[in-house]
Structures are given as C-alpha cells and as structure tokens.
Design a protein around this motif. Structure first.
Motif, mmCIF file in Angstrom:
data_model
loop_
_atom_site.group_PDB
_atom_site.id
_atom_site.type_symbol
_atom_site.label_atom_id
_atom_site.label_comp_id
_atom_site.label_asym_id
_atom_site.label_seq_id
_atom_site.Cartn_x
_atom_site.Cartn_y
_atom_site.Cartn_z
ATOM 1 N N SER A 107 3.804 22.308 -8.156
ATOM 2 C CA SER A 107 2.471 22.739 -8.555
ATOM 3 C C SER A 107 1.719 21.590 -9.224
ATOM 4 N N ALA A 108 2.379 20.842 -10.100
ATOM 5 C CA ALA A 108 1.751 19.700 -10.773
ATOM 6 C C ALA A 108 1.381 18.622 -9.759
ATOM 7 N N GLU A 109 2.246 18.390 -8.790
ATOM 8 C CA GLU A 109 1.958 17.408 -7.745
ATOM 9 C C GLU A 109 0.761 17.851 -6.898
ATOM 10 N N MET A 110 0.735 19.132 -6.550
ATOM 11 C CA MET A 110 -0.383 19.642 -5.757
ATOM 12 C C MET A 110 -1.692 19.537 -6.537
ATOM 13 N N LYS A 111 -1.616 19.761 -7.839
ATOM 14 C CA LYS A 111 -2.810 19.641 -8.676
ATOM 15 C C LYS A 111 -3.353 18.212 -8.632
ATOM 16 N N LYS A 112 -2.450 17.228 -8.692
ATOM 17 C CA LYS A 112 -2.875 15.820 -8.579
ATOM 18 C C LYS A 112 -3.582 15.586 -7.245
ATOM 19 N N GLY A 113 -3.002 16.135 -6.191
ATOM 20 C CA GLY A 113 -3.609 15.977 -4.871
ATOM 21 C C GLY A 113 -4.966 16.633 -4.781
ATOM 22 N N LEU A 114 -5.100 17.822 -5.366
ATOM 23 C CA LEU A 114 -6.385 18.516 -5.335
ATOM 24 C C LEU A 114 -7.448 17.782 -6.139
ATOM 25 N N ILE A 115 -7.059 17.258 -7.289
ATOM 26 C CA ILE A 115 -8.013 16.487 -8.095
ATOM 27 C C ILE A 115 -8.472 15.251 -7.324
ATOM 28 N N SER A 116 -7.544 14.582 -6.657
ATOM 29 C CA SER A 116 -7.900 13.398 -5.865
ATOM 30 C C SER A 116 -8.831 13.768 -4.719
ATOM 31 N N CYS A 117 -8.536 14.864 -4.044
ATOM 32 C CA CYS A 117 -9.405 15.313 -2.948
ATOM 33 C C CYS A 117 -10.783 15.710 -3.483
ATOM 34 N N HIS A 118 -10.810 16.333 -4.655
ATOM 35 C CA HIS A 118 -12.074 16.713 -5.288
ATOM 36 C C HIS A 118 -12.944 15.476 -5.496
#
Length: 180
Positions: free
Chosen positions: A74-85
């Motif tokens: 979940s923490a890794e996915m959050k990093k990915g989502l922030i980067s995509c944002h």
C-alpha cells in the motif's frame, strides 16, 4: 548604420527578426512535445514499477489503497500514485503552454487536454489542491469568473491546499470588482 543603432543590434535589443522568432517558436513547440512524451512514458514506467493497472486512475483509487491488506505494498502504491499525480499536473501544464503559445486553432484543443490532465490528477489524489488551482487558471483564460473563483476555493478547501491559490483568489475578486 550609426554607432547607437549598431550597439543596439549587438546588445540583442534590436528589432526581432521574424525568422528568428519562428525558429524559437518551433524549438519551444518541439520541447513541449518531447516533454509531453517524456511524462507519458514516465507514467507508464511508474505504473509498471508499482503494479498500477492502466485503469487504476479513478475516484476510488485512494480508497483502494486504504483497503489494501499488505501495508508495505500500500505504501509503495501510494508513492506510485503521488508520482503519477505530479506527472499529470506537468502534462496539464505542458498542454496549457501549447494552448497559450500555439496556433489559434489549437488553443481550445490544448486547453481541453490540460483540463483533462488536471481533472485526472484531482480524482487520483483529491486531498491535494494544485489540480483545482490549475483548473482555475484555465477558467480565467476563458473569462469565466464564477468558475475561476469556484476552482480557487476548491484548491483551498482540501487537506493540502495550493499555497498560491489564496493570493490568486484575491486577485480574481479584485479583477471582478474592477469590471463591475
């Protein structure tokens, strides 16, 4: 040519040549296109690295992160989502610049693209105010004062408001007061 005119041309302050302006404009358009391609590719790489499916960008994306059972994932996915944002914001900015500095017939198309990127960013990470701030700027280009003010308010009414939205909102109010 007199000394003053010669010094002016040599100092770069002489009359601009149309061919030089066209060349600079072409280089800028090329830069915008290459940067757009870069960020599209970067989003694809981020999605692949963090296991974000192509259809992952939706209003439910943040809820899916919270519901994820594996906390580390979940923490890794959050990093990915922030980067995509962030990439979506940059893509919106690039499209907006294409509209600002492109041909007249491309303005509405580029502003529509910019709006789409900003809306994707807003739905991907609703607690960040920057996408609404950028949408307010787009609304100001069309002279829609109501939408401009609405978007500035939206950019302030989130957990992480846009730092410049308050000042821009004041300017928008002052501008609308002068027009009345």
């Amino acid at each position: 040519m007199g000394f003053a005119a010669q010094a002016s041309v040599q100092g770069g302050k002489g009359p601009a040549r149309p061919d030089r302006i066209a060349k600079i404009r072409l280089q800028f358009k090329t830069f915008l296109s290459e940067a757009t391609g870069f960020y599209h590719d970067l989003i694809m790489k981020i999605r692949a690295k963090y296991g974000l499916p192509l259809g992952y960008f939706s209003e439910e994306s943040e809820n899916r992160i919270v519901m994820e059972k594996d906390v580390k994932k979940s923490a890794e996915m959050k990093k990915g989502l922030i980067s995509c944002h962030r990439c979506l914001i940059y893509l919106g900015d690039l499209a907006r610049y294409k509209g600002l500095y492109g041909e007249a017939n491309s303005k509405s198309r580029e502003y529509t693209a910019a709006s789409s990127y900003y809306l994707q960013a807003a739905s991907l990470w609703p607690s960040i105010g920057n996408p609404h701030h950028q949408l307010a700027i787009l609304a100001s280009y069309s002279g829609d004062d109501f939408l401009t003010v609405y978007r500035y308010f939206r950019s302030l009414a989130v957990d992480n408001p846009c730092s410049t939205a308050r000042d821009n909102l004041i300017v928008a109010f002052e501008k609308s007061m002068l027009l009345e």
